[in-house]
Design a protein around this motif. Structure first.
Motif, short mmCIF file in Angstrom:
data_model
loop_
_atom_site.label_atom_id
_atom_site.label_comp_id
_atom_site.label_asym_id
_atom_site.label_seq_id
_atom_site.Cartn_x
_atom_site.Cartn_y
_atom_site.Cartn_z
N ASP A 205 -91.82 31.33 18.13
CA ASP A 205 -91.23 32.79 17.83
C ASP A 205 -89.75 32.28 17.32
O ASP A 205 -89.10 31.39 17.63
CB ASP A 205 -91.04 33.48 19.04
CG ASP A 205 -92.23 34.66 19.26
OD1 ASP A 205 -93.21 34.40 18.36
OD2 ASP A 205 -92.21 34.99 20.41
N GLN A 206 -89.37 32.89 16.12
CA GLN A 206 -88.05 33.11 15.61
C GLN A 206 -87.17 33.59 16.56
O GLN A 206 -87.03 35.04 16.63
CB GLN A 206 -87.83 33.37 14.20
CG GLN A 206 -88.91 32.63 13.45
CD GLN A 206 -88.43 31.47 13.21
OE1 GLN A 206 -87.34 30.94 12.67
NE2 GLN A 206 -89.35 30.30 13.26
N ARG B 2 -88.17 28.86 18.31
CA ARG B 2 -87.11 28.08 17.37
C ARG B 2 -86.16 29.23 17.56
O ARG B 2 -85.89 30.18 17.16
CB ARG B 2 -87.63 28.20 15.83
CG ARG B 2 -86.80 27.60 15.06
CD ARG B 2 -87.21 27.51 13.64
NE ARG B 2 -86.25 27.56 12.62
CZ ARG B 2 -85.52 25.98 12.39
NH1 ARG B 2 -85.86 25.09 12.90
NH2 ARG B 2 -84.63 25.98 11.26
N THR C 290 -82.04 30.54 16.98
CA THR C 290 -80.86 30.61 16.29
C THR C 290 -79.86 31.23 17.25
O THR C 290 -79.88 32.25 17.99
CB THR C 290 -81.09 31.72 15.19
OG1 THR C 290 -81.90 30.92 14.27
CG2 THR C 290 -79.63 31.65 14.25
N THR D 116 -83.52 33.33 7.95
CA THR D 116 -84.83 33.54 8.47
C THR D 116 -85.58 33.35 7.12
O THR D 116 -85.26 33.69 5.86
CB THR D 116 -84.86 35.01 8.94
OG1 THR D 116 -84.83 35.93 7.99
CG2 THR D 116 -83.94 35.20 10.09
N GLU D 117 -87.00 32.96 7.42
CA GLU D 117 -87.73 32.70 6.43
C GLU D 117 -88.20 33.91 5.48
O GLU D 117 -88.28 35.12 6.12
CB GLU D 117 -89.28 32.41 7.28
CG GLU D 117 -89.98 31.82 6.15
CD GLU D 117 -91.43 31.38 6.89
OE1 GLU D 117 -92.43 30.99 5.88
OE2 GLU D 117 -91.55 31.11 8.11
N PHE E 132 -85.68 38.08 12.26
CA PHE E 132 -85.90 37.13 13.38
C PHE E 132 -87.10 38.17 14.18
O PHE E 132 -87.04 39.38 14.12
CB PHE E 132 -84.81 37.10 14.24
CG PHE E 132 -83.80 36.25 13.80
CD1 PHE E 132 -83.73 35.02 13.78
CD2 PHE E 132 -82.43 37.02 13.25
CE1 PHE E 132 -82.76 34.12 13.22
CE2 PHE E 132 -81.34 36.24 12.79
CZ PHE E 132 -81.51 34.79 12.71
N ASP E 133 -87.84 37.17 14.71
CA ASP E 133 -88.79 37.86 15.33
C ASP E 133 -88.45 38.43 16.79
O ASP E 133 -88.91 39.77 17.13
CB ASP E 133 -90.06 37.03 16.00
CG ASP E 133 -90.81 35.95 14.95
OD1 ASP E 133 -91.03 36.84 13.95
OD2 ASP E 133 -90.73 34.76 14.98
#
Length: 376
Positions: A189-190, A213, A215, A253-254, A259-260
């Protein structure tokens, strides 16, 4: 008998002689008025323990209590103060017909609460919401009385190798573990953690242990650096450099989707709102930081509804999470020593709280190490 002594064994120590069995303790009278003064050593009832406090930690909640009081923690005045601690058992008041769980000399850590296991919420497994949650204060003192409910359900013997200062982190780490459980953090998970005080730092580290992951988001350079060196954050966002939600999503973020999971560990209405702006569609926002009572927030209902944003919140911890936190500390999976800015005598608790409030310290450990006669 001076204030360094503990009650003698007469009458099982339950009724110390008036004017003799005294200790030093921080007592809260009103906001901004907490005094370190002589007070009677607590009298024990059956099932209770008397602990010599070896180490107590400052906490952001204690700073808030110091400045504005607290409706749950501070109800009777003057009130004992402080709730993150560990120490040594110096008295045990047994329950008739029951073998005591602890003995004099045991090194222990006690949670600041224990559920009743009898009420509606305990039956639902929501023990942190127990109707009869037994909240404990009084760690900023030479001795603290552990109520029977906590002694029975949420006090633990320490392994010999575990220092008292580290064991005292069990409570704040347990709070973080509850927050991660509420957020349903999964490997990969982000996860964004907003706010990097001691709780935010522990949250970053614990989320990394779960395989996320992470941040770390804050405004202070040294806190961001600590989130990397201590917490293992994969990336950091300095809100002084980039503050726009869209810009943060695009850069960190991708595909800029967000974010998740976003965990708000600050407790301000504006950062609660910002957290919702940083999460992806179908993501989860944990409103972890408690705002002042009566605060109001505004969310875009269209975003909440059509993007299926989950809003969760976290309060306190459970005995299971407290024990899990102690296990992580005992195994060395989390070593919180980098979060201890300084160690001060217990009498300097007020200066310690002021340093934390001013941003000059992450956490300060308060020590009673001069109280050497406690076990005599």
């Amino acid at each position: 008998m001076n204030h360094h002594s503990v009650p003698d064994s007469t009458n099982n120590g339950l009724h110390p002689s008036p004017g003799t069995d005294m200790m030093k303790a921080a007592l809260f009278y009103q906001p901004n008025d907490v005094r370190y003064e002589d007070t009677p050593i607590p009298i024990l009832s059956p099932g209770e323990l008397l602990i010599k406090v070896e180490s107590a930690l400052t906490c952001g909640t204690d700073v808030k209590c110091y400045r504005r009081g607290h409706p749950l923690l501070l109800k009777h005045f003057p009130s004992p103060f402080g709730h993150e601690f560990s120490g040594v058992v110096v008295k045990v008041s047994p329950v008739a017909g029951q073998a005591p769980r602890f003995q004099v000399g045991d090194r222990v850590v006690a949670a600041n609460s224990a559920p009743c296991y009898q009420c509606f919420y305990c039956a639902k497994g929501q023990t942190n919401l127990c109707d009869h949650l037994d909240l404990l204060n009084g760690a900023y003192a030479e001795y603290i009385k552990i109520p029977a409910q906590i002694a029975q359900y949420n006090t633990y013997t320490l392994p010999e190798h575990l220092p008292f200062q580290i064991a005292a982190f069990s409570e704040p780490l347990a709070v973080c573990l509850h927050g991660l459980a509420q957020s349903n953090v999964q490997p990969g998970d982000q996860v964004a953690v907003m706010g990097l005080g001691p709780i935010g730092q522990l949250m970053v580290r614990a989320a990394k242990l779960k395989g996320a992951r992470v941040t770390a988001i804050a405004r202070t350079v040294h806190k961001l650096a600590l989130a990397q060196s201590f917490g293992g954050a994969d990336q950091v966002v300095n809100l002084s450099d980039v503050n726009d939600n869209e810009a943060i999503r695009q850069k960190f973020t991708e595909d800029g989707r967000g974010f998740d999971i976003v965990i708000e560990a600050i407790g301000k209405p504006e950062t609660w709102e910002k957290a919702v702006g940083l999460v992806r569609k179908g993501g989860t926002v944990n409103l972890f930081g408690g705002c002042p009572g009566g605060s109001q927030v505004s969310f875009d209902t269209r975003r909440l509804h059509y993007d299926e944003i989950k809003l969760v919140s976290s309060f306190h911890h459970t005995p299971t999470q407290f024990k899990a936190a102690l296990d992580l500390l005992s195994k060395g999976d989390i070593d919180p020593r980098p979060l201890i800015t300084d160690t001060l005598p217990m009498a300097q608790f007020e200066a310690a709280l002021q340093q934390v409030e001013a941003g000059q310290a992450i956490k300060i450990a308060l020590s009673n190490e001069n109280n050497l006669q406690a076990l005599s």
